[in-house]
Design a protein around this motif. Structure first.
Motif, PDB file in Angstrom:
ATOM      1  N   GLY A 124      22.673  35.555  35.369  1.00 36.70           N
ATOM      2  CA  GLY A 124      23.346  34.593  36.243  1.00 36.70           C
ATOM      3  C   GLY A 124      24.852  34.612  36.059  1.00 36.70           C
ATOM      4  N   TRP A 125      25.294  34.675  34.799  1.00 40.77           N
ATOM      5  CA  TRP A 125      26.731  34.719  34.525  1.00 40.77           C
ATOM      6  C   TRP A 125      27.359  36.007  35.047  1.00 40.77           C
ATOM      7  N   LEU A 126      26.658  37.125  34.895  1.00 44.95           N
ATOM      8  CA  LEU A 126      27.183  38.389  35.412  1.00 44.95           C
ATOM      9  C   LEU A 126      27.362  38.331  36.927  1.00 44.95           C
ATOM     10  N   GLY A 127      26.366  37.766  37.624  1.00 46.64           N
ATOM     11  CA  GLY A 127      26.475  37.618  39.064  1.00 46.64           C
ATOM     12  C   GLY A 127      27.645  36.729  39.457  1.00 46.64           C
ATOM     13  N   LEU A 128      27.814  35.628  38.740  1.00 49.56           N
ATOM     14  CA  LEU A 128      28.911  34.701  39.029  1.00 49.56           C
ATOM     15  C   LEU A 128      30.262  35.346  38.748  1.00 49.56           C
ATOM     16  N   TRP A 129      30.393  36.041  37.625  1.00 48.53           N
ATOM     17  CA  TRP A 129      31.649  36.710  37.294  1.00 48.53           C
ATOM     18  C   TRP A 129      32.014  37.756  38.342  1.00 48.53           C
ATOM     19  N   ALA A 130      31.024  38.509  38.786  1.00 49.26           N
ATOM     20  CA  ALA A 130      31.269  39.526  39.807  1.00 49.26           C
ATOM     21  C   ALA A 130      31.808  38.889  41.082  1.00 49.26           C
ATOM     22  N   LEU A 131      31.196  37.784  41.481  1.00 45.87           N
ATOM     23  CA  LEU A 131      31.625  37.090  42.700  1.00 45.87           C
ATOM     24  C   LEU A 131      33.054  36.562  42.554  1.00 45.87           C
ATOM     25  N   VAL A 132      33.346  35.916  41.443  1.00 50.04           N
ATOM     26  CA  VAL A 132      34.660  35.307  41.237  1.00 50.04           C
ATOM     27  C   VAL A 132      35.759  36.369  41.159  1.00 50.04           C
ATOM     28  N   ILE A 133      35.523  37.435  40.406  1.00 48.43           N
ATOM     29  CA  ILE A 133      36.538  38.481  40.273  1.00 48.43           C
ATOM     30  C   ILE A 133      36.813  39.132  41.623  1.00 48.43           C
ATOM     31  N   TYR A 134      35.760  39.393  42.383  1.00 44.70           N
ATOM     32  CA  TYR A 134      35.919  40.046  43.687  1.00 44.70           C
ATOM     33  C   TYR A 134      36.704  39.161  44.654  1.00 44.70           C
ATOM     34  N   VAL A 135      36.364  37.894  44.682  1.00 52.11           N
ATOM     35  CA  VAL A 135      36.966  36.984  45.666  1.00 52.11           C
ATOM     36  C   VAL A 135      38.331  36.468  45.221  1.00 52.11           C
ATOM     37  N   ALA A 136      38.439  36.032  43.961  1.00 50.40           N
ATOM     38  CA  ALA A 136      39.652  35.361  43.496  1.00 50.40           C
ATOM     39  C   ALA A 136      40.742  36.320  43.028  1.00 50.40           C
ATOM     40  N   LEU A 137      40.370  37.541  42.623  1.00 43.73           N
ATOM     41  CA  LEU A 137      41.364  38.486  42.117  1.00 43.73           C
ATOM     42  C   LEU A 137      41.530  39.698  43.034  1.00 43.73           C
ATOM     43  N   TYR A 138      40.447  40.432  43.239  1.00 41.29           N
ATOM     44  CA  TYR A 138      40.545  41.661  44.027  1.00 41.29           C
ATOM     45  C   TYR A 138      41.039  41.415  45.454  1.00 41.29           C
ATOM     46  N   THR A 139      40.473  40.431  46.127  1.00 38.35           N
ATOM     47  CA  THR A 139      40.823  40.190  47.533  1.00 38.35           C
ATOM     48  C   THR A 139      42.312  39.917  47.733  1.00 38.35           C
ATOM     49  N   PRO A 140      42.929  38.978  47.010  1.00 38.10           N
ATOM     50  CA  PRO A 140      44.370  38.760  47.223  1.00 38.10           C
ATOM     51  C   PRO A 140      45.251  39.908  46.730  1.00 38.10           C
ATOM     52  N   LEU A 141      44.803  40.616  45.689  1.00 40.21           N
ATOM     53  CA  LEU A 141      45.622  41.698  45.133  1.00 40.21           C
ATOM     54  C   LEU A 141      45.728  42.909  46.057  1.00 40.21           C
ATOM     55  N   ARG A 143      46.806  43.244  48.925  1.00 42.31           N
ATOM     56  CA  ARG A 143      48.059  43.274  49.678  1.00 42.31           C
ATOM     57  C   ARG A 143      49.282  43.268  48.763  1.00 42.31           C
ATOM     58  N   ILE A 144      49.037  43.270  47.444  1.00 39.83           N
ATOM     59  CA  ILE A 144      50.144  43.150  46.494  1.00 39.83           C
ATOM     60  C   ILE A 144      50.380  44.431  45.708  1.00 39.83           C
ATOM     61  N   THR A 145      49.294  45.031  45.212  1.00 40.47           N
ATOM     62  CA  THR A 145      49.444  46.163  44.307  1.00 40.47           C
ATOM     63  C   THR A 145      48.269  47.133  44.401  1.00 40.47           C
ATOM     64  N   PRO A 146      48.534  48.442  44.200  1.00 42.20           N
ATOM     65  CA  PRO A 146      47.432  49.415  44.147  1.00 42.20           C
ATOM     66  C   PRO A 146      46.472  49.172  42.989  1.00 42.20           C
ATOM     67  N   PHE A 147      46.906  48.380  41.994  1.00 46.30           N
ATOM     68  CA  PHE A 147      46.027  48.061  40.866  1.00 46.30           C
ATOM     69  C   PHE A 147      44.844  47.195  41.289  1.00 46.30           C
ATOM     70  N   ALA A 148      44.845  46.752  42.539  1.00 47.03           N
ATOM     71  CA  ALA A 148      43.713  45.992  43.052  1.00 47.03           C
ATOM     72  C   ALA A 148      42.422  46.790  42.932  1.00 47.03           C
ATOM     73  N   VAL A 149      42.524  48.116  43.094  1.00 48.17           N
ATOM     74  CA  VAL A 149      41.328  48.963  43.001  1.00 48.17           C
ATOM     75  C   VAL A 149      40.743  48.897  41.591  1.00 48.17           C
ATOM     76  N   LEU A 150      41.606  48.861  40.587  1.00 50.27           N
ATOM     77  CA  LEU A 150      41.151  48.724  39.200  1.00 50.27           C
ATOM     78  C   LEU A 150      40.401  47.404  39.002  1.00 50.27           C
ATOM     79  N   VAL A 151      40.953  46.328  39.530  1.00 46.53           N
ATOM     80  CA  VAL A 151      40.313  45.017  39.418  1.00 46.53           C
ATOM     81  C   VAL A 151      38.989  45.005  40.183  1.00 46.53           C
ATOM     82  N   GLY A 152      38.995  45.568  41.390  1.00 44.03           N
ATOM     83  CA  GLY A 152      37.786  45.596  42.199  1.00 44.03           C
ATOM     84  C   GLY A 152      36.683  46.445  41.601  1.00 44.03           C
ATOM     85  N   ALA A 153      37.075  47.423  40.779  1.00 44.81           N
ATOM     86  CA  ALA A 153      36.073  48.293  40.151  1.00 44.81           C
ATOM     87  C   ALA A 153      35.252  47.551  39.103  1.00 44.81           C
ATOM     88  N   ILE A 154      35.755  46.434  38.609  1.00 52.58           N
ATOM     89  CA  ILE A 154      35.020  45.674  37.583  1.00 52.58           C
ATOM     90  C   ILE A 154      33.765  45.028  38.173  1.00 52.58           C
TER      91      ILE A 154
END
Length: 297
Positions: A124-141, A143-154
């Motif tokens: 359950g925690w893994l599923g929640l972490w995946a959702l939060v990282i994808y939505v709260a970090l990867y999505t806004p990044l 438009r900001i930095t190519p490092f978004a792909v690194l964050v999205g890969a998690i």
């Protein structure tokens, strides 16, 4: 007569709505995620449990669908600018934000609940972490930095690890290595897609290629380097006895295929070579994971 007319109109509306919900959840992408999770499950399981497996598949699908839906809510104005995404339910005006958010929350809460209660808390925690990282970090990044792909890969690498943890209920070396294989695969995969769609992405301000220079020799070189990483990373499950030599040889051959496609992209720096690398990446992951599973049987 009037009943027949009413029924005829209702059916296409219903089918159209279902298609929009499928588009909101990105059905094909969610299915690939579930496949990776299933492969992790088969690697871990000594015996097949239908209830456990269906909980993993349904919970994983719902969490992924929720992530994709919230992503589309947040990016609805940018999606209007790109030809690839302009016909999605929200930018096309076929669905409003309130409805999309309701569906997303329903999927997210339902998915995490299934993973937590029908499998184990760590799932359950893994599923929640995946959702939060994808939505709260990867999505806004994006438009900001190519490092978004690194964050999205998690979050993108969590599915096979989730499948393994669904069985064991604990983290360890083996799920970590499965995470690593899918983590490194995502870089050439996403960058090949970004290369092909760069002109469209630029309309929305997305920065997804590895360098600010865009479709450049330096960017193609980075893609080649990460493709080369797939060879030793793909062999790690053999070294740590997760898989045997059959799975290892399959991973090695698939890795060599990826490197060859990446070399062609480096030499030409054209969209045709990027498209071939993209399709090679579509083949790489399922074949390698199936190889690991077959070798375990």
């Amino acid at each position: 007569m009037s009943f027949t007319t009413h029924t005829t109109k209702a059916i296409p509306f219903t089918l159209s709505r279902l298609k929009d919900y499928a588009a909101l959840a990105k059905l094909r992408l969610s299915t690939l995620v579930v496949f990776s999770a299933a492969m992790g499950y088969f690697i871990a399981a000594s015996q097949f449990d239908w209830v456990q497996f269906l909980a993993l598949v349904s919970g994983g699908f719902l969490v992924t669908g929720a992530s994709n839906a919230i992503n589309q809510i947040l990016e609805r104005d940018y999606d209007k600018l790109m030809q690839r995404t302009a016909n999605r339910p929200l930018p096309a005006g076929r669905m409003n934000v309130a409805e999309a958010l309701f569906v997303a929350v329903l999927m997210g809460v339902g998915g995490v609940t299934i993973l937590f209660w029908l499998l184990n808390p760590l799932s359950g925690w893994l599923g929640l972490w995946a959702l939060v990282i994808y939505v709260a970090l990867y999505t806004p990044l994006k438009r900001i930095t190519p490092f978004a792909v690194l964050v999205g890969a998690i979050p993108g690498a969590i599915p096979p690890m989730l499948g393994y943890v669904a069985v064991t209920g604990e983290f360890g070396l083996i799920p970590g290595l499965l995470f690593l294989v899918q983590f490194f695969w995502q870089f050439p995969h996403f960058w090949a897609i970004a290369w092909k769609l760069d002109d469209d992405y630029k309309k929305a301000g997305f920065k997804l290629l590895p360098t600010k220079a865009g479709k450049s020799k330096s960017g193609a070189f980075i893609i080649l380097v990460y493709s080369i990483f797939l060879i030793p990373v793909g062999w790690l499950p053999v070294m740590f006895h997760i898989s045997g030599y059959i799975g290892g040889v399959i991973a090695l051959l698939m890795g060599i295929m990826m490197v060859m496609k990446a070399i062609k992209l480096y030499n030409s720096c054209d969209e045709k070579a990027a498209t071939r690398l993209m399709f090679a990446s579509f083949v790489y992951l399922p074949i390698v994971l199936i190889g690991y599973v077959i070798d375990k049987l």
